[in-house]
Scaffold this motif. Structure first.
Motif, PDB file in Angstrom:
ATOM      1  N   MET A   1      18.940 -38.804 -32.526  1.00 36.19           N
ATOM      2  CA  MET A   1      19.253 -37.657 -32.987  1.00 36.19           C
ATOM      3  C   MET A   1      18.038 -36.876 -33.339  1.00 36.19           C
ATOM      4  SD  MET A   1      22.883 -37.730 -33.181  1.00 36.19           S
ATOM      5  CE  MET A   1      23.670 -37.360 -34.767  1.00 36.19           C
ATOM      6  N   LEU A   2      18.222 -35.429 -33.227  1.00 37.34           N
ATOM      7  CA  LEU A   2      17.279 -34.721 -33.459  1.00 37.34           C
ATOM      8  C   LEU A   2      17.677 -33.510 -34.662  1.00 37.34           C
ATOM      9  CD1 LEU A   2      16.169 -33.428 -30.176  1.00 37.34           C
ATOM     10  CD2 LEU A   2      14.813 -35.063 -31.344  1.00 37.34           C
ATOM     11  N   LYS A   3      16.693 -33.412 -35.502  1.00 37.43           N
ATOM     12  CA  LYS A   3      16.964 -32.444 -36.564  1.00 37.43           C
ATOM     13  C   LYS A   3      16.725 -31.033 -36.161  1.00 37.43           C
ATOM     14  CE  LYS A   3      15.389 -35.346 -40.544  1.00 37.43           C
ATOM     15  NZ  LYS A   3      14.338 -35.284 -41.630  1.00 37.43           N
ATOM     16  N   VAL A   4      17.268 -30.140 -36.623  1.00 36.93           N
ATOM     17  CA  VAL A   4      17.426 -28.605 -36.223  1.00 36.93           C
ATOM     18  C   VAL A   4      15.935 -28.137 -35.843  1.00 36.93           C
ATOM     19  CG1 VAL A   4      17.233 -27.479 -38.536  1.00 36.93           C
ATOM     20  CG2 VAL A   4      18.224 -26.358 -36.638  1.00 36.93           C
ATOM     21  N   GLY A   5      14.811 -28.518 -36.654  1.00 36.99           N
ATOM     22  CA  GLY A   5      13.392 -28.167 -36.444  1.00 36.99           C
ATOM     23  C   GLY A   5      12.848 -28.826 -35.269  1.00 36.99           C
ATOM     24  N   HIS A  20      22.325 -19.448 -35.751  1.00 35.56           N
ATOM     25  CA  HIS A  20      23.335 -18.435 -35.382  1.00 35.56           C
ATOM     26  C   HIS A  20      24.112 -19.322 -34.474  1.00 35.56           C
ATOM     27  CE1 HIS A  20      24.747 -14.749 -34.260  1.00 35.56           C
ATOM     28  NE2 HIS A  20      24.197 -14.871 -32.792  1.00 35.56           N
ATOM     29  N   TYR A  21      23.811 -19.885 -33.581  1.00 36.79           N
ATOM     30  CA  TYR A  21      24.488 -20.728 -32.634  1.00 36.79           C
ATOM     31  C   TYR A  21      25.724 -21.541 -33.486  1.00 36.79           C
ATOM     32  CZ  TYR A  21      21.427 -19.469 -28.583  1.00 36.79           C
ATOM     33  OH  TYR A  21      20.716 -18.720 -27.485  1.00 36.79           O
ATOM     34  N   ASP A  22      25.283 -22.004 -34.333  1.00 40.79           N
ATOM     35  CA  ASP A  22      26.266 -22.732 -35.087  1.00 40.79           C
ATOM     36  C   ASP A  22      27.083 -21.825 -36.107  1.00 40.79           C
ATOM     37  OD1 ASP A  22      27.386 -24.854 -36.534  1.00 40.79           O
ATOM     38  OD2 ASP A  22      25.729 -25.217 -38.011  1.00 40.79           O
ATOM     39  N   SER A  23      26.743 -20.587 -36.634  1.00 42.46           N
ATOM     40  CA  SER A  23      27.484 -20.079 -37.273  1.00 42.46           C
ATOM     41  C   SER A  23      28.640 -19.414 -36.284  1.00 42.46           C
ATOM     42  CB  SER A  23      26.738 -18.738 -37.876  1.00 42.46           C
ATOM     43  OG  SER A  23      26.280 -17.946 -37.090  1.00 42.46           O
ATOM     44  N   ILE A  24      28.510 -18.940 -35.095  1.00 48.77           N
ATOM     45  CA  ILE A  24      29.427 -18.350 -34.250  1.00 48.77           C
ATOM     46  C   ILE A  24      30.346 -19.336 -33.361  1.00 48.77           C
ATOM     47  CG2 ILE A  24      28.046 -16.243 -33.903  1.00 48.77           C
ATOM     48  CD1 ILE A  24      27.212 -17.051 -31.429  1.00 48.77           C
ATOM     49  N   GLY A  25      30.015 -20.596 -33.732  1.00 42.37           N
ATOM     50  CA  GLY A  25      30.561 -22.033 -33.074  1.00 42.37           C
ATOM     51  C   GLY A  25      30.131 -22.042 -31.697  1.00 42.37           C
ATOM     52  N   LEU A  26      29.170 -21.521 -31.371  1.00 39.29           N
ATOM     53  CA  LEU A  26      28.915 -21.749 -29.840  1.00 39.29           C
ATOM     54  C   LEU A  26      27.902 -23.161 -29.832  1.00 39.29           C
ATOM     55  CD1 LEU A  26      28.456 -20.642 -27.180  1.00 39.29           C
ATOM     56  CD2 LEU A  26      26.193 -19.549 -27.917  1.00 39.29           C
ATOM     57  N   LEU A  27      27.339 -23.668 -30.685  1.00 40.96           N
ATOM     58  CA  LEU A  27      26.695 -25.043 -30.643  1.00 40.96           C
ATOM     59  C   LEU A  27      26.408 -25.675 -31.946  1.00 40.96           C
ATOM     60  CD1 LEU A  27      25.139 -27.313 -28.972  1.00 40.96           C
ATOM     61  CD2 LEU A  27      22.868 -25.752 -29.681  1.00 40.96           C
ATOM     62  N   SER A  28      27.433 -26.380 -32.213  1.00 40.59           N
ATOM     63  CA  SER A  28      27.422 -27.121 -33.598  1.00 40.59           C
ATOM     64  C   SER A  28      26.820 -28.406 -33.767  1.00 40.59           C
ATOM     65  CB  SER A  28      28.924 -26.936 -34.152  1.00 40.59           C
ATOM     66  OG  SER A  28      29.221 -25.754 -34.547  1.00 40.59           O
ATOM     67  N   PRO A  29      26.045 -28.874 -34.473  1.00 40.26           N
ATOM     68  CA  PRO A  29      25.482 -30.225 -34.520  1.00 40.26           C
ATOM     69  C   PRO A  29      26.686 -31.215 -34.717  1.00 40.26           C
ATOM     70  CG  PRO A  29      25.066 -29.310 -36.528  1.00 40.26           C
ATOM     71  CD  PRO A  29      25.762 -27.930 -35.868  1.00 40.26           C
ATOM     72  N   SER A  30      26.530 -32.399 -33.884  1.00 36.90           N
ATOM     73  CA  SER A  30      27.496 -33.338 -33.778  1.00 36.90           C
ATOM     74  C   SER A  30      27.586 -34.349 -35.148  1.00 36.90           C
ATOM     75  CB  SER A  30      27.207 -34.343 -32.870  1.00 36.90           C
ATOM     76  OG  SER A  30      27.644 -33.760 -31.445  1.00 36.90           O
ATOM     77  N   ALA A  31      26.544 -33.880 -36.083  1.00 36.79           N
ATOM     78  CA  ALA A  31      26.291 -34.885 -37.378  1.00 36.79           C
ATOM     79  C   ALA A  31      25.701 -34.026 -38.303  1.00 36.79           C
ATOM     80  CB  ALA A  31      25.843 -36.303 -37.251  1.00 36.79           C
ATOM     81  N   ARG A  32      25.699 -34.664 -39.452  1.00 37.28           N
ATOM     82  CA  ARG A  32      24.501 -34.107 -40.668  1.00 37.28           C
ATOM     83  C   ARG A  32      24.093 -35.399 -41.252  1.00 37.28           C
ATOM     84  NH1 ARG A  32      24.451 -28.742 -42.210  1.00 37.28           N
ATOM     85  NH2 ARG A  32      25.729 -27.398 -41.125  1.00 37.28           N
ATOM     86  N   SER A  33      22.845 -35.288 -41.870  1.00 33.85           N
ATOM     87  CA  SER A  33      22.217 -36.463 -42.509  1.00 33.85           C
ATOM     88  C   SER A  33      22.835 -36.479 -43.754  1.00 33.85           C
ATOM     89  CB  SER A  33      20.515 -36.207 -42.519  1.00 33.85           C
ATOM     90  OG  SER A  33      20.387 -35.095 -43.088  1.00 33.85           O
ATOM     91  N   ASP A  34      22.351 -37.517 -44.606  1.00 34.63           N
ATOM     92  CA  ASP A  34      22.850 -37.716 -45.888  1.00 34.63           C
ATOM     93  C   ASP A  34      22.303 -36.436 -46.685  1.00 34.63           C
ATOM     94  OD1 ASP A  34      24.059 -39.921 -45.415  1.00 34.63           O
ATOM     95  OD2 ASP A  34      22.288 -41.310 -45.918  1.00 34.63           O
ATOM     96  N   LEU A  39      22.212 -32.610 -37.265  1.00 35.07           N
ATOM     97  CA  LEU A  39      21.499 -33.530 -36.529  1.00 35.07           C
ATOM     98  C   LEU A  39      22.408 -33.083 -35.180  1.00 35.07           C
ATOM     99  CD1 LEU A  39      21.795 -36.808 -38.558  1.00 35.07           C
ATOM    100  CD2 LEU A  39      19.615 -35.400 -38.227  1.00 35.07           C
ATOM    101  N   TYR A  40      21.596 -33.164 -34.136  1.00 37.49           N
ATOM    102  CA  TYR A  40      21.899 -32.866 -32.575  1.00 37.49           C
ATOM    103  C   TYR A  40      21.696 -34.148 -31.757  1.00 37.49           C
ATOM    104  CZ  TYR A  40      21.569 -28.094 -34.115  1.00 37.49           C
ATOM    105  OH  TYR A  40      21.668 -27.011 -34.818  1.00 37.49           O
ATOM    106  N   ASN A  41      22.845 -34.532 -31.098  1.00 36.92           N
ATOM    107  CA  ASN A  41      22.803 -35.746 -30.254  1.00 36.92           C
ATOM    108  C   ASN A  41      22.618 -35.224 -28.661  1.00 36.92           C
ATOM    109  OD1 ASN A  41      25.288 -34.881 -29.087  1.00 36.92           O
ATOM    110  ND2 ASN A  41      26.445 -36.412 -30.072  1.00 36.92           N
ATOM    111  N   ARG A  42      22.601 -36.358 -27.781  1.00 40.44           N
ATOM    112  CA  ARG A  42      22.436 -35.944 -26.419  1.00 40.44           C
ATOM    113  C   ARG A  42      23.504 -34.775 -25.827  1.00 40.44           C
ATOM    114  NH1 ARG A  42      24.334 -37.119 -21.672  1.00 40.44           N
ATOM    115  NH2 ARG A  42      26.436 -38.094 -22.580  1.00 40.44           N
ATOM    116  N   ASP A  43      24.589 -35.030 -26.190  1.00 39.15           N
ATOM    117  CA  ASP A  43      25.686 -33.884 -25.628  1.00 39.15           C
ATOM    118  C   ASP A  43      25.523 -32.737 -26.098  1.00 39.15           C
ATOM    119  OD1 ASP A  43      26.954 -35.936 -24.304  1.00 39.15           O
ATOM    120  OD2 ASP A  43      28.537 -36.314 -25.631  1.00 39.15           O
ATOM    121  N   ASP A  44      24.882 -32.630 -27.286  1.00 36.81           N
ATOM    122  CA  ASP A  44      24.502 -31.333 -28.055  1.00 36.81           C
ATOM    123  C   ASP A  44      23.356 -30.617 -27.351  1.00 36.81           C
ATOM    124  OD1 ASP A  44      26.493 -31.771 -30.128  1.00 36.81           O
ATOM    125  OD2 ASP A  44      25.083 -32.624 -31.473  1.00 36.81           O
ATOM    126  N   VAL A  45      22.494 -31.732 -27.087  1.00 36.83           N
ATOM    127  CA  VAL A  45      21.159 -30.897 -26.329  1.00 36.83           C
ATOM    128  C   VAL A  45      21.684 -30.425 -25.022  1.00 36.83           C
ATOM    129  CG1 VAL A  45      18.868 -31.494 -25.522  1.00 36.83           C
ATOM    130  CG2 VAL A  45      19.888 -32.456 -27.754  1.00 36.83           C
TER     131      VAL A  45
END
Length: 343
Positions: A1-5, A20-34, A39-45
């Protein structure tokens, strides 16, 4: 998993872009850390790769999400499309390499190189690049196909011969040639309305392009008039004679204004797809003011004009006005009417 940075750095993007991609629903991360980090996985990339590929093809962000969520989209299809684009770029580079090799051969042999050789090389490098990005050039058939450019030179010569022979723009011969011209515009722009508009502007406003294409103002004026006459003949099947004469007078004084306005609307559409800005509303008001100057305000005539447009594909060839522009204008008009209702 990759962080946004981390993903932004690897992808050559900014964190703000991914937000911005997240805010418009184009690319939302599959998970978030505690701690709440994206957090972005292979499918997100993989989806991000597809988004960036489609952006390179000139697709608007507002259209990319719908495309990726449609059955037509698949990672394989987009990769195939990228490969086709690269193949076109390679062909373009090979063509330029051959030109430079011929130039080098003459220089190595100590031969004199006349001005035309240098100009040909320079013009091929610069003319289209002034108006199109590299990604767009990879999708522009006219730029990629030397045979198409040769055919355009023949068309220009034919255009000149019509003038030299005194063939009036409203004759059957001139209208037939205008129809052929429009067909070539459609084919060699790939049917892309945005490309058609920029090619039209390039031919009409860029002296370098006019010189390279051997298009004089007189040739352009003749062809525009012949194209207009071709359309008037078609509209005459639906509209009264007095409306056709009104359209003919309008064409004589406003044809350049339509091109500039359509280009401004296309630029606004990219920046404001919801057509809410003051610029979008002002451009739309100007569009409909021109439309009513051309056709008039009689509801029956306006309805027949639109009926002709829906039934006669020839009326749309070479205009650069696609369904996206029409949709944008309708949306802007709805916003104008909503504002008026609140006032």
């Amino acid at each position: 998993m990759l962080k946004v940075g981390e993903l932004a750095a690897r992808a050559g993007l900014t964190v703000r872009t991914l937000h911005h991609y997240d805010s418009i629903g184009l690319l939302s991360p599959s998970a978030r850390s505690d701690a709440g980090y994206r957090l972005y996985n292979r499918d997100d990339v993989a989806r991000l790769q597809q988004i960036q590929a489609l952006r390179a093809f000139g697709m608007a962000l507002s259209d990319i999400g719908a495309y990726l969520d449609s059955p037509a989209a698949s990672p394989l299809a987009i990769v195939e499309r990228q490969l086709s684009s690269l193949d076109r770029q390679i062909a373009q580079a090979r063509h330029m390499r051959e030109q430079l090799l011929r130039l080098r051969s003459r220089l190595t042999a100590g031969e004199e190189t006349d001005l035309s050789i240098w100009l040909t090389t320079l013009e091929q490098m610069n003319m289209y690049e002034k108006h199109f990005s590299k990604e767009e050039l990879a999708r522009l058939p006219l730029y990629q196909n030397p045979e198409a450019r040769a055919e355009w030179q023949e068309l220009v010569r034919h255009d000149q011969s019509l003038i030299d022979r005194g063939v009036a723009p409203d004759t059957r011969e001139a209208r037939a040639f205008a129809e052929r011209w429009l067909g070539c515009v459609e084919r060699d722009s790939g049917g892309d309305p945005a490309f058609i508009l920029r090619l039209t502007a390039m031919a009409g406003q860029d002296p370098e392009a006019q010189k390279e294409m051997r298009l004089t103002p007189a040739l352009l004026a003749y062809m525009r008039t012949a194209i207009a006459e071709l359309r008037f003949v078609i509209y005459a099947r639906y509209l009264p004679a007095e409306t056709i004469e009104r359209m003919r007078r309008h064409e004589a004084s406003h044809s350049d204004e339509w091109i500039k306005l359509a280009m401004a609307i296309r630029a606004c559409l990219q920046a404001d797809p919801e057509a809410r800005s003051s610029e979008a509303l002002a451009l739309t008001r100007r569009w409909f003011a021109l439309f009513h100057d051309m056709v008039g305000d009689d509801p029956e005539v306006v309805a027949q004009f639109r009926r002709a447009g829906s039934l006669e594909p020839m009326l749309h060839l070479g205009t650069g006005i696609g369904d996206d522009v029409i949709g944008f204008l309708r949306l802007a008009m709805q916003n104008i009417q909503a504002q008026a209702a609140k006032a």
